[in-house]
Design a protein around this motif. Structure first.
Motif, PDB file in Angstrom:
ATOM      1  N   MET A   1      12.999  -4.871 -11.600  1.00  0.00           N
ATOM      2  CA  MET A   1      12.956  -3.403 -11.625  1.00  0.00           C
ATOM      3  C   MET A   1      11.532  -2.843 -11.634  1.00  0.00           C
ATOM      4  N   ASP A   2      10.515  -3.747 -11.502  1.00  0.00           N
ATOM      5  CA  ASP A   2       9.130  -3.245 -11.513  1.00  0.00           C
ATOM      6  C   ASP A   2       8.891  -2.259 -10.376  1.00  0.00           C
ATOM      7  N   TRP A   3       9.554  -2.511  -9.226  1.00  0.00           N
ATOM      8  CA  TRP A   3       9.338  -1.646  -8.071  1.00  0.00           C
ATOM      9  C   TRP A   3       9.762  -0.210  -8.358  1.00  0.00           C
ATOM     10  N   PHE A   4      10.719  -0.045  -9.290  1.00  0.00           N
ATOM     11  CA  PHE A   4      11.220   1.291  -9.607  1.00  0.00           C
ATOM     12  C   PHE A   4      10.199   2.086 -10.419  1.00  0.00           C
ATOM     13  N   TRP A   5       9.456   1.391 -11.302  1.00  0.00           N
ATOM     14  CA  TRP A   5       8.512   2.079 -12.187  1.00  0.00           C
ATOM     15  C   TRP A   5       7.108   2.118 -11.600  1.00  0.00           C
ATOM     16  N   LYS A   6       6.768   1.128 -10.803  1.00  0.00           N
ATOM     17  CA  LYS A   6       5.410   1.057 -10.260  1.00  0.00           C
ATOM     18  C   LYS A   6       5.459   1.216  -8.752  1.00  0.00           C
ATOM     19  N   PHE A   7       4.719   2.189  -8.243  1.00  0.00           N
ATOM     20  CA  PHE A   7       4.752   2.486  -6.808  1.00  0.00           C
ATOM     21  C   PHE A   7       4.224   1.284  -6.025  1.00  0.00           C
ATOM     22  N   PRO A   8       4.943   0.839  -4.975  1.00  0.00           N
ATOM     23  CA  PRO A   8       4.442  -0.297  -4.184  1.00  0.00           C
ATOM     24  C   PRO A   8       3.151   0.078  -3.467  1.00  0.00           C
ATOM     25  N   HIS A   9       2.190  -0.855  -3.479  1.00  0.00           N
ATOM     26  CA  HIS A   9       0.891  -0.566  -2.869  1.00  0.00           C
ATOM     27  C   HIS A   9       0.318  -1.828  -2.253  1.00  0.00           C
ATOM     28  N   MET A  10      -0.709  -1.642  -1.447  1.00  0.00           N
ATOM     29  CA  MET A  10      -1.398  -2.759  -0.829  1.00  0.00           C
ATOM     30  C   MET A  10      -2.000  -3.648  -1.910  1.00  0.00           C
ATOM     31  N   ASN A  11      -1.944  -4.957  -1.725  1.00  0.00           N
ATOM     32  CA  ASN A  11      -2.507  -5.833  -2.752  1.00  0.00           C
ATOM     33  C   ASN A  11      -4.015  -5.651  -2.838  1.00  0.00           C
ATOM     34  N   ASP A  12      -4.586  -5.996  -3.973  1.00  0.00           N
ATOM     35  CA  ASP A  12      -5.988  -5.688  -4.273  1.00  0.00           C
ATOM     36  C   ASP A  12      -6.942  -6.295  -3.256  1.00  0.00           C
ATOM     37  N   ASP A  13      -6.702  -7.532  -2.842  1.00  0.00           N
ATOM     38  CA  ASP A  13      -7.608  -8.189  -1.891  1.00  0.00           C
ATOM     39  C   ASP A  13      -7.602  -7.480  -0.543  1.00  0.00           C
ATOM     40  N   LEU A  15      -6.786  -4.343   0.050  1.00  0.00           N
ATOM     41  CA  LEU A  15      -7.407  -3.031  -0.101  1.00  0.00           C
ATOM     42  C   LEU A  15      -8.922  -3.151  -0.170  1.00  0.00           C
ATOM     43  N   ARG A  16      -9.401  -4.169  -0.913  1.00  0.00           N
ATOM     44  CA  ARG A  16     -10.842  -4.395  -1.021  1.00  0.00           C
ATOM     45  C   ARG A  16     -11.439  -4.736   0.343  1.00  0.00           C
ATOM     46  N   ASN A  17     -10.757  -5.559   1.110  1.00  0.00           N
ATOM     47  CA  ASN A  17     -11.249  -5.936   2.441  1.00  0.00           C
ATOM     48  C   ASN A  17     -11.276  -4.740   3.392  1.00  0.00           C
ATOM     49  N   LEU A  18     -10.230  -3.890   3.295  1.00  0.00           N
ATOM     50  CA  LEU A  18     -10.187  -2.698   4.143  1.00  0.00           C
ATOM     51  C   LEU A  18     -11.373  -1.771   3.844  1.00  0.00           C
ATOM     52  N   LYS A  19     -11.607  -1.496   2.561  1.00  0.00           N
ATOM     53  CA  LYS A  19     -12.730  -0.633   2.178  1.00  0.00           C
ATOM     54  C   LYS A  19     -14.060  -1.236   2.611  1.00  0.00           C
ATOM     55  N   LYS A  20     -14.208  -2.575   2.445  1.00  0.00           N
ATOM     56  CA  LYS A  20     -15.454  -3.242   2.816  1.00  0.00           C
ATOM     57  C   LYS A  20     -15.690  -3.156   4.317  1.00  0.00           C
ATOM     58  N   THR A  21     -14.613  -3.320   5.098  1.00  0.00           N
ATOM     59  CA  THR A  21     -14.727  -3.233   6.558  1.00  0.00           C
ATOM     60  C   THR A  21     -15.191  -1.848   6.996  1.00  0.00           C
ATOM     61  N   ILE A  22     -14.595  -0.805   6.398  1.00  0.00           N
ATOM     62  CA  ILE A  22     -14.981   0.572   6.752  1.00  0.00           C
ATOM     63  C   ILE A  22     -16.415   0.844   6.344  1.00  0.00           C
ATOM     64  N   ASP A  23     -16.791   0.453   5.122  1.00  0.00           N
ATOM     65  CA  ASP A  23     -18.158   0.690   4.637  1.00  0.00           C
ATOM     66  C   ASP A  23     -19.177  -0.053   5.492  1.00  0.00           C
ATOM     67  N   ASP A  24     -18.894  -1.326   5.801  1.00  0.00           N
ATOM     68  CA  ASP A  24     -19.824  -2.115   6.618  1.00  0.00           C
ATOM     69  C   ASP A  24     -19.946  -1.532   8.023  1.00  0.00           C
ATOM     70  N   GLY A  25     -18.815  -1.075   8.565  1.00  0.00           N
ATOM     71  CA  GLY A  25     -18.854  -0.476   9.894  1.00  0.00           C
ATOM     72  C   GLY A  25     -19.700   0.783   9.932  1.00  0.00           C
TER      73      GLY A  25
END
Length: 295
Positions: A1-13, A15-25
């Motif tokens: 039932m964790d999905w009911f209480w906690k909004f599903p989101h991109m995993n930390d790694d 998300l970190r890679n996405l932000k790093k790619t945008i910043d580096d670009g």
């Protein structure tokens, strides 16, 4: 039932890679094109320096007379002229004249850039519903984006100084200019346009001789709002090196100097009121003149 209480989101790694790619670009883009972009905006820097030096090096009585003459020409009201003169005299008496002239020079340049860019864009939007549907969401984002966010890409591209400050102010302040130009031209009476067509006017002649003159009061309202939003950005722009009344306010915030912040804040309010009253009075005069001509 964790999905009911906690909004599903991109995993930390991920998300970190996405932000790093945008910043580096963006950093790569800055390194590759930053110099060229800086050279492109160099005329803007020269214009700002010229206007600032002109206002600072001109004797204050002459500046006062010129501004009072502009106030009279725009409003034809003695009360506005007297209010303008008294406000400027108080600003000078409390030793804020130079910072005020720096701020006024920045507002003048920012307004000129906003008009030069916003007027054609607004005209093109008025001529094309498709273009309007594309640009309107962009303007929505520009108006709702927190003003501090504008500083990040501008500083990364151009560093600290006058030009980044001017660009940040223009981006923040230009939406009303575009929107009200579009609105003013769209509100021009169709009967007037049909009469212009009957006389064989070309598209350019209709725009120059009919649409822009009739839309001028609305366009003036856009200029008024652009000036007000530019002044609201003065303190924030001081964070990236823009000189003027914003820097003492920022210094007062950092060091808890109440009177320094209060006096310079009131000076910004005074300048805003002067610009507002003059531009609004001129817009009303234009409206009355056009009603007399076409009524």
């Amino acid at each position: 039932m964790d999905w009911f209480w906690k909004f599903p989101h991109m995993n930390d790694d991920s998300l970190r890679n996405l932000k790093k790619t945008i910043d580096d670009g963006f950093r790569e883009f800055t390194r590759a094109w930053g110099g060229g972009i800086e050279a492109f905006f160099d005329p803007l820097r020269r214009l700002l320096i010229f206007v600032e030096r002109l206002l600072l090096n001109t004797p204050w009585p002459l500046v006062l007379v010129v501004i009072a003459a502009i106030a009279w020409f725009a409003s034809r009201r003695l009360s506005i002229v007297i209010g303008t003169v008294i406000t400027l005299l108080l600003i000078g008496y409390f030793d804020m004249w130079e910072d005020t002239m720096r701020t006024v020079s920045m507002i003048l340049v920012c307004t000129a850039v906003a008009i030069a860019v916003g007027l054609p864009v607004g005209i093109m939007m008025a001529r094309s519903n498709k273009l309007q549907s594309i640009i309107n969401p962009i303007l929505d984002v520009m108006q709702t984006m927190p003003s501090f966010v504008y500083l990040i890409p501008v500083v990364m591209l151009l560093g600290i100084g006058r030009v980044p400050g001017v660009l940040a102010v223009v981006i923040y302040a230009i939406p009303p200019m575009i929107r009200l130009t579009n609105l003013g031209i769209r509100l021009v009476d169709r009967d007037v346009l049909e009469a212009a067509d009957a006389f064989g006017s070309s598209s350019w002649q209709k725009l120059r001789n009919v649409q822009i003159p009739l839309a001028l009061p609305t366009i003036m309202a856009g200029i008024n709002q652009t000036i007000m939003m530019a002044l609201a950005m003065v303190v924030i722009a001081s964070m990236i090196g823009v000189q003027g009344l914003g820097q003492p306010v920022l210094r007062a915030i950092n060091n808890q100097y109440f009177t320094l912040g209060l006096f310079n804040g009131l000076a910004i309010v005074g300048i805003a009121i002067i610009f507002d009253r003059i531009s609004q009075a001129y817009g009303r005069r234009l409206q009355k003149h056009l009603e007399a001509v076409h009524g």
